[in-house]
Design an enzyme around this catalytic site. Sequence first.
Site, PDB file in Angstrom:
ATOM      1  N   ASP A   1      47.264  50.068  44.965  1.00 40.72           N
ATOM      2  CA  ASP A   1      48.274  49.008  44.976  1.00 40.72           C
ATOM      3  C   ASP A   1      49.145  48.971  43.724  1.00 40.72           C
ATOM      4  O   ASP A   1      50.130  48.239  43.696  1.00 40.72           O
ATOM      5  CB  ASP A   1      47.610  47.645  45.208  1.00 40.72           C
ATOM      6  CG  ASP A   1      47.164  47.484  46.655  1.00 40.72           C
ATOM      7  OD1 ASP A   1      47.659  48.242  47.518  1.00 40.72           O
ATOM      8  OD2 ASP A   1      46.324  46.614  46.925  1.00 40.72           O
TER       9      ASP A   1
ATOM     10  N   TYR B   1      46.599  41.455  51.699  1.00 41.66           N
ATOM     11  CA  TYR B   1      45.820  40.909  50.598  1.00 41.66           C
ATOM     12  C   TYR B   1      46.693  40.242  49.542  1.00 41.66           C
ATOM     13  O   TYR B   1      47.849  40.598  49.362  1.00 41.66           O
ATOM     14  CB  TYR B   1      45.007  42.017  49.909  1.00 41.66           C
ATOM     15  CG  TYR B   1      43.554  41.987  50.317  1.00 41.66           C
ATOM     16  CD1 TYR B   1      42.698  41.015  49.823  1.00 41.66           C
ATOM     17  CD2 TYR B   1      43.043  42.907  51.214  1.00 41.66           C
ATOM     18  CE1 TYR B   1      41.369  40.968  50.214  1.00 41.66           C
ATOM     19  CE2 TYR B   1      41.715  42.874  51.610  1.00 41.66           C
ATOM     20  CZ  TYR B   1      40.889  41.901  51.100  1.00 41.66           C
ATOM     21  OH  TYR B   1      39.583  41.852  51.490  1.00 41.66           O
TER      22      TYR B   1
HETATM   23 CU   LIG Z   1      38.263  42.774  50.549  1.00 42.51          CU
END
Ligand SMILES: [Cu+2]
Length: 636
Positions: free
Chosen positions: A301, A385
Site C-alpha cells: 500500500d 481498508y
Molecule cells: Cu485485515
Amino acid sequence: MTDTAPRKGHPHDPLTADEVLLAVAAVRGSGRVPDGTLFVTVAVDEPDRTRLAAFAAGEPLDRRIRLVVLPGPEAAVVEVVVRTDDGAIVEWTPRDGVRPALLYDDAYRSILALKADPAWQAAMVRRGITDYDRVQVDPWPTGNFGRDLEDGRRITRCLSYYREEPSDNGYARPVEGVLATVDAARGAVLEVADHGVVPLAPERGSYLPEHNGPLRDDLRTLEIAQPDGVSFTVDGNLLTWQHWSMRVVMTPLEGLVLHDIGWEDRDAGSTRTILHRAAISEMVVPYGDPDPVHAWKNAFDVGEWGLGRMANSLTLGCDCLGEITYLDAVFASEHGKPHVLEHAVCIHEEDYGILWKHTDMNTDRAEVRRSRRLVVSSIATVGNYDYGFFWYFYLDGTIQFEVKLTGIMSTKGIPVGGTVSHGTVIAPGLAAPIHQHLFCARLDPAVDGPVNEVHEVSFAGESPGPDNPVGNAIARRVERLGSESAARRDVDATSSRHWRLVNPERTNGLGEPVAYRLVPGSTPRLLADPGSSIGRRAGFARHNLWVTPYRADERRAAGDYPNQHAGGAGLPEWTAADRSLVGTEIVVWHTFGVTHSPRPEDWPVMPVEYCGFHLVAAGFFDRNPALDLPPPDHCH
Ligand SMILES: [Cu+2]
C-alpha cells in the site's frame, strides 16, 4: 527567478503549489515527453544527511523537486529532479521495466474496459446480473506470477461486487468466481476467468446508521476542554511540545514523515537528536487463501498505492476530538495540477492516565503525575481498508508508533451454509480469507549524534551453580549487531528480546553509552513460503529487524517500484552485500503487524485493531526525566 540570494526557509519545508507548477512546467517544457504524460509523484527531493549538515552549518541549500513521470503506456518511468531556483532539470533518469504506483487513470481505464467487455458481461449474466451499473469493479495491483500477459505491461486484476443500491456495502456481495486481467494503461481486457458461479450472499452488510437502528441513546456528551489553549506550538511544519521538537511532512507514498525528532536539554540549552527521520517505508497485505480467485491477492500500500495519495481529509469531532491543529498537504494530480489536501495531519494532546505515582506508606503522602501525549496522525483509505498512522510522544521521552487498522475486510462468496478452509465465515454466504498486514518502519536513528549501533538484548535464566546457589539468576545477554547479515533478527517475546539504539561515542552521567530501546509489540512476520511470489516480493517482511548503513537512496523496504516486481528488491538486495554496521550512520527497519484471522465481529466494518512499537529512553537520561512535572492542579 533571477535572485541569486540563498533561498530562505528550511530543507524540510512542505511542497508548495508553486513548486508543483514549476516542476511540471520544466518537464513539459523539456521537449522530452509527449503530450498526455502523467505525473505519478511530485515531492520535495529530500536532502541527504551531508546536504543537511551543510545547511545546518549555514551554507545555502538549493531546493529540488523530484518527480516520477510516466510518458506512455509502457512499463517505464522517468525520474526527474528540478531545481526550483531556476527551473533547471538537474537529473533525468529513465527507468525501464518498472511500474509506478497504480494510477487513478489506470484504475478508471480498467473499470471502463471491463464493463464493456463481452466475456465479463457474459459472466455477470450467468449470475443473473444485467445492470452493470450495479457492479463495483475493484482494480488491484496484480503481483507477479511470471505469466506472458504481465510482460511489459501495466496491468490490474479486477474483482467484481454487486450493489443493489449505490449506498450498499459492495464487499457484502462479491460476484464470486470472476477474475479479470486488464492492460490498465491501454484499457484492454486481457483475460476474464470464470471459476464457477456462487450465488450472491443474501445480506446487504450495511454499516450505515439508518440500517442499524435503534441506535443507542444512553451515551452522554464527552468533551475535551483546554480552556488555556494547547501546550504545543506549530510554526510552519515545525512542531514543538514540552521538550520535543520535529518537522512534520506528508509525502505521496510514505504519507506521514517526521524529521529531526529531538529532545530539548533545557540545562544545556540545546536539543539532543534522537531520530533523523521516521516513516513507514512499505507495507504489504498478503492473503492466505489458495483459491485461484484469491491466491494472487496482496497489496503493497506504499509502493502500489501511496499512503499520502490515499490520505483522508480529517474532520474535527470525528477523526480527532478536542483542541486540534491540522496541517494541510500539497500534492500533484496525475495531470500535474497542484491540489491541497486540507486537514491531512491532525495534531493534538491526549491525557493518558498516570505517568508515575508513589504512596509513601510511612507518611501516607501520595505523589501522582498525569501522563499526557502529543499525537501526530493521518489516515489513509486504500480500497476496502482504512489505516490510521499515529505517532505518540510522551513526557518521559517515550515515542510510540501505532497503526489503527479498520475498514472492511476483503471477502469471498461461498454457498450459504458452506465452510472455508483458509478463512472464516463472517455472514451467511460470505467468508473472509486469513491474511496479514505487515508494516516496515524505516527509522533513521541519531541518538545524540549521527553514529549509532544496534545491540540486541535478551534474557535467560542461569543454571544453578556456585555463582547461582538458589537458581534465581537472570542473565542479560547483549550482542552488538555488527553486520547486515547479523542484524536480520526476529522477535522473541519469551526472552524479552529487544534492540538498543546506542551511540558508542557518547556516555550518560553514569558512564554508560546513551541509548534508546526499540521495543517490539506482539508481531508476526511473513508466513507465505519464502520461494513463493509474495515471499520473494515481500522479502522485507520475512524478518522483524533489519539494519543497514545509511544510504539516502535506500528508502523503501521493497524497493522503489514493487508494483509487478518479480521480487528480491529492497532490503534483501541491499543487505546481500553484508556491509559493516560499526562506526557508521545506520538505518533501522522494523517489520511489525498482525495476522488477521477474521472474526464475525469484524463484519460489516472492523473495530480498530492496533499494532506498533515503542522507542523508550534507556540510558538516554540519567534518571526519570519527568520529575519536573508539576502535580496536577485538581488532585488535592
Ligand atoms: Cu485485515
